[in-house]
Design an enzyme around this catalytic site. Structure first.
Site, PDB file in Angstrom:
ATOM      1  N   THR A 132       0.811  -1.207   0.000  1.00 40.24           N
ATOM      2  CA  THR A 132       0.000   0.000   0.000  1.00 40.24           C
ATOM      3  C   THR A 132       0.853   1.269   0.000  1.00 40.24           C
ATOM      4  OG1 THR A 132      -1.529   1.245   1.399  1.00 40.24           O
ATOM      5  CG2 THR A 132      -0.107  -0.296   2.521  1.00 40.24           C
ATOM      6  N   ASP A 133       0.262   2.367  -0.490  1.00 38.65           N
ATOM      7  CA  ASP A 133       0.946   3.673  -0.415  1.00 38.65           C
ATOM      8  C   ASP A 133       1.020   4.188   1.029  1.00 38.65           C
ATOM      9  OD1 ASP A 133      -1.759   4.262  -0.063  1.00 38.65           O
ATOM     10  OD2 ASP A 133      -1.845   5.802  -1.629  1.00 38.65           O
ATOM     11  N   GLU A 134       0.199   3.601   1.927  1.00 34.07           N
ATOM     12  CA  GLU A 134       0.146   4.138   3.303  1.00 34.07           C
ATOM     13  C   GLU A 134       1.458   3.948   4.050  1.00 34.07           C
ATOM     14  OE1 GLU A 134      -3.336   3.480   5.591  1.00 34.07           O
ATOM     15  OE2 GLU A 134      -4.652   3.631   3.865  1.00 34.07           O
ATOM     16  N   TYR A 158      -1.995  -0.440  10.959  1.00 32.03           N
ATOM     17  CA  TYR A 158      -2.127  -1.126   9.658  1.00 32.03           C
ATOM     18  C   TYR A 158      -0.908  -0.848   8.790  1.00 32.03           C
ATOM     19  CZ  TYR A 158      -3.324  -1.646   4.726  1.00 32.03           C
ATOM     20  OH  TYR A 158      -3.274  -1.960   3.381  1.00 32.03           O
ATOM     21  N   LYS A 162       2.079  -3.332   7.438  1.00 34.29           N
ATOM     22  CA  LYS A 162       2.359  -3.536   6.010  1.00 34.29           C
ATOM     23  C   LYS A 162       3.811  -3.146   5.698  1.00 34.29           C
ATOM     24  CE  LYS A 162       0.009  -4.614   3.006  1.00 34.29           C
ATOM     25  NZ  LYS A 162      -0.358  -5.955   2.421  1.00 34.29           N
TER      26      LYS A 162
HETATM   27  P1  NAD Z   1      -9.637  -7.518   2.119  1.00 37.14           P
HETATM   28  O1  NAD Z   1      -9.642  -7.192   3.574  1.00 37.14           O
HETATM   29  O2  NAD Z   1     -10.849  -7.255   1.313  1.00 37.14           O
HETATM   30  O3  NAD Z   1      -9.297  -9.073   1.946  1.00 37.14           O
HETATM   31  C1  NAD Z   1      -8.294  -9.713   2.662  1.00 37.14           C
HETATM   32  C2  NAD Z   1      -8.403 -11.224   2.405  1.00 37.14           C
HETATM   33  O4  NAD Z   1      -7.329 -11.865   3.097  1.00 37.14           O
HETATM   34  C3  NAD Z   1      -9.714 -11.842   2.943  1.00 37.14           C
HETATM   35  O5  NAD Z   1     -10.273 -12.717   1.987  1.00 37.14           O
HETATM   36  C4  NAD Z   1      -9.260 -12.602   4.185  1.00 37.14           C
HETATM   37  O6  NAD Z   1     -10.050 -13.746   4.475  1.00 37.14           O
HETATM   38  C5  NAD Z   1      -7.843 -12.987   3.800  1.00 37.14           C
HETATM   39  N1  NAD Z   1      -7.014 -13.223   4.994  1.00 37.14           N
HETATM   40  C6  NAD Z   1      -6.878 -12.399   6.076  1.00 37.14           C
HETATM   41  N2  NAD Z   1      -6.059 -12.968   6.982  1.00 37.14           N
HETATM   42  C7  NAD Z   1      -5.636 -14.146   6.443  1.00 37.14           C
HETATM   43  C8  NAD Z   1      -4.764 -15.184   6.897  1.00 37.14           C
HETATM   44  N3  NAD Z   1      -4.160 -15.114   8.089  1.00 37.14           N
HETATM   45  N4  NAD Z   1      -4.532 -16.237   6.097  1.00 37.14           N
HETATM   46  C9  NAD Z   1      -5.153 -16.332   4.873  1.00 37.14           C
HETATM   47  N5  NAD Z   1      -6.003 -15.401   4.405  1.00 37.14           N
HETATM   48  C10 NAD Z   1      -6.248 -14.313   5.178  1.00 37.14           C
HETATM   49  O7  NAD Z   1      -8.365  -6.777   1.526  1.00 37.14           O
HETATM   50  P2  NAD Z   1      -8.203  -6.025   0.123  1.00 37.14           P
HETATM   51  O8  NAD Z   1      -8.763  -4.677   0.231  1.00 37.14           O
HETATM   52  O9  NAD Z   1      -8.627  -6.927  -0.965  1.00 37.14           O
HETATM   53  O10 NAD Z   1      -6.609  -5.862   0.082  1.00 37.14           O
HETATM   54  C11 NAD Z   1      -5.795  -6.922  -0.419  1.00 37.14           C
HETATM   55  C12 NAD Z   1      -4.336  -6.517  -0.283  1.00 37.14           C
HETATM   56  O11 NAD Z   1      -4.087  -5.324  -0.996  1.00 37.14           O
HETATM   57  C13 NAD Z   1      -3.912  -6.249   1.160  1.00 37.14           C
HETATM   58  O12 NAD Z   1      -2.615  -6.771   1.336  1.00 37.14           O
HETATM   59  C14 NAD Z   1      -3.921  -4.732   1.266  1.00 37.14           C
HETATM   60  O13 NAD Z   1      -2.965  -4.298   2.208  1.00 37.14           O
HETATM   61  C15 NAD Z   1      -3.502  -4.346  -0.144  1.00 37.14           C
HETATM   62  N6  NAD Z   1      -4.000  -3.035  -0.609  1.00 37.14           N
HETATM   63  C16 NAD Z   1      -5.322  -2.716  -0.494  1.00 37.14           C
HETATM   64  C17 NAD Z   1      -5.774  -1.501  -0.999  1.00 37.14           C
HETATM   65  C18 NAD Z   1      -7.234  -1.092  -0.910  1.00 37.14           C
HETATM   66  O14 NAD Z   1      -7.561   0.040  -1.233  1.00 37.14           O
HETATM   67  N7  NAD Z   1      -8.139  -1.969  -0.508  1.00 37.14           N
HETATM   68  C19 NAD Z   1      -4.878  -0.623  -1.609  1.00 37.14           C
HETATM   69  C20 NAD Z   1      -3.539  -0.985  -1.699  1.00 37.14           C
HETATM   70  C21 NAD Z   1      -3.110  -2.211  -1.216  1.00 37.14           C
HETATM   71  O1  DAU Z   2      -4.183   3.882   0.394  1.00 36.82           O
HETATM   72  C1  DAU Z   2      -4.386   2.493   0.283  1.00 36.82           C
HETATM   73  C2  DAU Z   2      -5.207   2.016   1.441  1.00 36.82           C
HETATM   74  O2  DAU Z   2      -6.530   2.489   1.212  1.00 36.82           O
HETATM   75  C3  DAU Z   2      -5.203   0.510   1.621  1.00 36.82           C
HETATM   76  O3  DAU Z   2      -3.907   0.096   1.946  1.00 36.82           O
HETATM   77  C4  DAU Z   2      -6.166   0.087   2.730  1.00 36.82           C
HETATM   78  O4  DAU Z   2      -6.232  -1.326   2.804  1.00 36.82           O
HETATM   79  C5  DAU Z   2      -7.528   0.641   2.406  1.00 36.82           C
HETATM   80  O5  DAU Z   2      -8.420   0.339   3.470  1.00 36.82           O
HETATM   81  C6  DAU Z   2      -7.468   2.152   2.193  1.00 36.82           C
HETATM   82  O6  DAU Z   2      -7.162   2.832   3.429  1.00 36.82           O
HETATM   83  P1  DAU Z   2      -7.929   4.183   3.856  1.00 36.82           P
HETATM   84  O7  DAU Z   2      -7.847   4.328   5.323  1.00 36.82           O
HETATM   85  O8  DAU Z   2      -7.493   5.329   3.006  1.00 36.82           O
HETATM   86  O9  DAU Z   2      -9.412   3.748   3.369  1.00 36.82           O
HETATM   87  P2  DAU Z   2     -10.865   3.954   4.008  1.00 36.82           P
HETATM   88  O10 DAU Z   2     -11.834   3.541   2.956  1.00 36.82           O
HETATM   89  O11 DAU Z   2     -10.974   3.332   5.349  1.00 36.82           O
HETATM   90  O12 DAU Z   2     -10.943   5.521   4.189  1.00 36.82           O
HETATM   91  C7  DAU Z   2     -10.780   6.390   3.083  1.00 36.82           C
HETATM   92  C8  DAU Z   2     -10.872   7.801   3.604  1.00 36.82           C
HETATM   93  O13 DAU Z   2     -12.220   8.030   4.041  1.00 36.82           O
HETATM   94  C9  DAU Z   2     -10.007   8.063   4.810  1.00 36.82           C
HETATM   95  O14 DAU Z   2      -9.523   9.399   4.745  1.00 36.82           O
HETATM   96  C10 DAU Z   2     -10.950   7.900   5.991  1.00 36.82           C
HETATM   97  C11 DAU Z   2     -12.277   8.378   5.428  1.00 36.82           C
HETATM   98  N1  DAU Z   2     -13.487   7.744   5.991  1.00 36.82           N
HETATM   99  C12 DAU Z   2     -13.536   6.390   6.040  1.00 36.82           C
HETATM  100  C13 DAU Z   2     -14.647   5.748   6.558  1.00 36.82           C
HETATM  101  C14 DAU Z   2     -14.699   4.245   6.627  1.00 36.82           C
HETATM  102  C15 DAU Z   2     -14.546   8.514   6.429  1.00 36.82           C
HETATM  103  O15 DAU Z   2     -14.493   9.757   6.355  1.00 36.82           O
HETATM  104  N2  DAU Z   2     -15.642   7.891   6.938  1.00 36.82           N
HETATM  105  C16 DAU Z   2     -15.732   6.546   7.048  1.00 36.82           C
HETATM  106  O16 DAU Z   2     -16.765   6.023   7.557  1.00 36.82           O
END
Ligand code: NAD
Ligand code: DAU
Length: 351
Positions: A132-134, A158, A162
């Site tokens: 992630t960019d975070e 988180y 990561k």
């Molecule tokens: P998600 O939370 O939707 O899914 C995570 C999956 O991992 C689930 O199916 C869960 O059952 C599985 N899992 C969790 N713990 C596990 C374990 N111990 N063993 C096996 N499986 C397990 O996550 P996502 O949003 O699809 O993100 C996927 C990846 O991409 C993550 O590594 C996240 O850090 C990264 N990422 C997410 C975003 C985003 O915006 N969602 C952006 C950048 C990177």
């Molecule tokens: O940047 C990549 C990341 O983006 C991933 O690594 C994470 O897995 C993914 O969850 C996401 O993280 P954020 O914290 O940016 O995503 P989230 O959707 O939780 O929140 C997006 C923005 O919206 C953040 O500034 C918080 C705000 N927010 C979020 C929720 C859930 C609100 O204002 N209200 C809310 O109820």
């Protein structure tokens, strides 16, 4: 075949569906099925001969070793993680366990498998760690975008977990020479995202007539990327990325949260008319340690691998809103008892 972890989650499931649709080779999906998983999402491929599912924990060394021995994958794409920042604030140790220990355990199993391969297969083996960019922390309004040289400065449990996993992935390349690559992507959105994250939460709450809880002033900026563009970037890195490298992936779509929520309200008003959804917007107590801005310079992956996003935010968000409007059953199934408890825990105490 390739081994995908976390394939029942949001991005992993989109990756598997796109991969198989595009004629990719066989996939084994290794997922523990935590609260964030929804195997229903992959129902359409469950009878595809190229698809196999294994329920297992990436922290379980014996299970991981057995899976590598059974499937002999030529590559790993590692999505499995605890992924929600707010949950990491309430319970950081789950994040350390899965994201750090789980990634270390998976890397060890992959290394043993990789060492058992003949020279040609070992040279072709790939491990893509999806991050992630975070991990780079937060930007000021006028700071340049993150790039591959940005310093790691994670601010939440988180992102710290990561970052730990990224460092381990890097170390396996530098110490053992294992062909590992890391992708650091911005915020994804699109079909099948669990409604704990901003965009799906706002859509499902708006449809249900519930409040739309914006944290703080809502001027925090994220760079939004449609999920299938993230999946194509990962596939491209797997195909042609250079081992040991980091690739930043973004959508060129920086936007304050407030604007994202107003866009969702306008699209709902267009496709499900009769309600002024903006009246449901409410500002609630901010997230502790909330990062103010993320932005991605993705020129490296564009230059080296020819990847760039194909979806604009305008087109991607409309597709996403329509998907949620058309998939009420999917929404109902993920709103389990655990989900209701989480909503109460995260939002109940916010003023
Ligand atoms: P998600 O939370 O939707 O899914 C995570 C999956 O991992 C689930 O199916 C869960 O059952 C599985 N899992 C969790 N713990 C596990 C374990 N111990 N063993 C096996 N499986 C397990 O996550 P996502 O949003 O699809 O993100 C996927 C990846 O991409 C993550 O590594 C996240 O850090 C990264 N990422 C997410 C975003 C985003 O915006 N969602 C952006 C950048 C990177
Ligand atoms: O940047 C990549 C990341 O983006 C991933 O690594 C994470 O897995 C993914 O969850 C996401 O993280 P954020 O914290 O940016 O995503 P989230 O959707 O939780 O929140 C997006 C923005 O919206 C953040 O500034 C918080 C705000 N927010 C979020 C929720 C859930 C609100 O204002 N209200 C809310 O109820």
């Amino acid at each position: 075949m390739i081994l995908v972890t976390g394939g029942c989650g949001f991005i992993g499931s989109n990756f598997i569906l796109d991969w198989l649709t595009n004629g990719g080779e066989s996939v084994v999906n290794v997922d523990l099925l935590t609260y964030a998983a929804n195997p229903e999402t992959l129902a359409s491929v469950s009878t595809d001969a190229r698809y196999a599912f294994e329920r297992a924990d990436i922290c379980d060394a014996a299970a991981m070793a057995a899976l590598f021995a059974k499937y002999q994958p030529r590559a790993v794409v590692h999505f499995a993680a605890e992924s929600h920042v707010d949950r990491s604030i309430h319970g950081p140790l789950d994040f350390v366990r899965t994201n750090v220990l789980g990634t270390a355990t998976l890397l060890e199993a992959a290394r043993a498998h990789w060492k058992s391969l003949d020279a040609d297969a070992a040279a072709k083996f790939r491990f893509v760690h999806v991050s992630t960019d975070e991990v780079f922390g937060t930007l000021g309004a006028t700071d340049p975008k993150f790039n591959e040289a940005s310093q790691y400065q994670p601010n939440s449990p988180y992102s710290a977990s990561k970052a730990g996993s990224d460092h381990l992935a890097r170390a396996y390349f530098h110490t053992y020479g294992m062909p590992v690559m890391v992708t650091n992507c911005s915020n994804n959105y699109g079909p099948r995202q669990f409604p704990e994250k901003l965009i799906p939460l706002m859509i499902v709450n708006a449809i249900a007539g519930k409040p739309l809880p914006i944290y703080g002033d809502g001027m925090q900026i994220r760079d939004w990327l449609y999920v299938s563009d993230h999946c194509s970037a990962i596939a491209r890195v797997l195909e042609a990325g250079r081992p040991g490298e980091l690739y930043l992936v973004g959508g060129d779509a920086e936007m304050p949260n407030r604007d994202v929520v107003h866009t969702i309200c306008s699209l709902l008003a267009k496709h499900r008319p009769g309600t002024d959804y903006t009246k449901q917007i409410t500002h609630v107590t901010d997230r502790p340690g909330h990062d103010r801005r993320y932005a991605i310079d993705f020129s490296k992956i564009e230059r080296e691998l020819g990847w760039k996003p194909s979806e604009s935010f305008a087109s991607g968000i409309e597709k996403t809103v329509l998907w949620y409007l058309q998939n009420a059953t999917w929404i109902a199934h993920v709103q389990s008892g655990e989900y209701k408890q989480w909503v109460e825990k995260n939002y109940g105490a916010r003023a």
